[in-house]
Design a protein around this motif. Sequence first.
Motif, mmCIF file in Angstrom:
data_model
loop_
_atom_site.group_PDB
_atom_site.id
_atom_site.type_symbol
_atom_site.label_atom_id
_atom_site.label_comp_id
_atom_site.label_asym_id
_atom_site.label_seq_id
_atom_site.Cartn_x
_atom_site.Cartn_y
_atom_site.Cartn_z
ATOM 1 N N UNK A 41 0.836 -1.207 0.000
ATOM 2 C CA UNK A 41 0.000 0.000 0.000
ATOM 3 C C UNK A 41 0.866 1.251 0.000
ATOM 4 N N UNK A 42 1.944 1.230 0.786
ATOM 5 C CA UNK A 42 2.850 2.384 0.816
ATOM 6 C C UNK A 42 3.470 2.612 -0.558
ATOM 7 N N UNK A 43 3.922 1.537 -1.192
ATOM 8 C CA UNK A 43 4.570 1.655 -2.501
ATOM 9 C C UNK A 43 3.587 2.153 -3.548
ATOM 10 N N UNK A 45 0.920 4.063 -3.131
ATOM 11 C CA UNK A 45 0.667 5.492 -2.956
ATOM 12 C C UNK A 45 1.888 6.308 -3.360
ATOM 13 N N UNK A 46 3.071 5.825 -3.029
ATOM 14 C CA UNK A 46 4.289 6.541 -3.402
ATOM 15 C C UNK A 46 4.405 6.660 -4.918
ATOM 16 N N UNK A 47 4.063 5.601 -5.641
ATOM 17 C CA UNK A 47 4.124 5.637 -7.104
ATOM 18 C C UNK A 47 3.096 6.608 -7.676
ATOM 19 N N UNK A 48 1.897 6.630 -7.092
ATOM 20 C CA UNK A 48 0.876 7.569 -7.572
ATOM 21 C C UNK A 48 1.313 9.006 -7.342
ATOM 22 N N UNK A 49 1.881 9.263 -6.174
ATOM 23 C CA UNK A 49 2.376 10.612 -5.892
ATOM 24 C C UNK A 49 3.515 10.972 -6.842
ATOM 25 N N UNK A 50 4.390 10.002 -7.102
ATOM 26 C CA UNK A 50 5.510 10.245 -8.011
ATOM 27 C C UNK A 50 5.045 10.615 -9.404
ATOM 28 N N UNK A 51 4.009 9.925 -9.884
ATOM 29 C CA UNK A 51 3.476 10.249 -11.214
ATOM 30 C C UNK A 51 2.885 11.655 -11.230
ATOM 31 N N UNK A 52 2.213 12.023 -10.145
ATOM 32 C CA UNK A 52 1.617 13.360 -10.069
ATOM 33 C C UNK A 52 2.687 14.442 -10.022
#
Length: 231
Positions: A41-43, A45-52
């Motif tokens: 779950x952490x990874x 969300x981190x990937x979604x934030x990174x794309x944004x």
Amino acid sequence: MASASSPPPLHLGQRLDLDAVRSLVSSVNRHVHRFLSDAAARKSLQLRCGRALAVSHQAFFEFSEHSVLSNLYWGIENIEVALQCHCRDGWTQRLAASEKMLQMPALLDEVGSTAGVDNRYLVCCSYFYLALVWKLRRDEWQMMMHLLQSLLVSPNCFRKELAPGLWRCLFGSLMSRTEDEEEVEEIARQHVRRYKDWLMYYQVVSYGETPPWNKERSGADHGESEAENYQ
């Protein structure tokens, strides 16, 4: 009396007694602990934030704007690195670095955008991850205040991207009253302000003592500050 397993009911203007505050903190604490314990779950969300945060299609942007995005990205990454640390010094240093980096985007004006990314999104994410830093330090009051600030900045971002499960726990009943998203956001903000006010009140009246929400830790919460509990 509020249940120990659920947050207090949503009644604006009603006093939050100490049991209700304990219930609120306990409920949020469990959700945050589960999130930190779930590497997938952490990874995600981190990937979604990174794309944004990926550099926008703008031809030109200020270097300082890129620095804001970089600080948010590496602030998030430092939390992940801290969770992999096996020594106390490394853990402490990484969390300190994360806090310092996340404070930069957290101070943005909520109106406008930075390098093509909406400022509300950046500020909301910054406060959410600052809440994780304070959770890992076992300071539940600071965790709550930062998490509530994240909610206050952008209930929509919090609900749809950062913590939909926690949103449902706190405000799920609002969705049954109206389907108007703007109305839901405004009502949620009113409750968040109320929660913050009462947390401030109980923090002040308990000054110099163990905060009331820390006095009855469950066995599952004991010792959560160690990185191995989240690996």
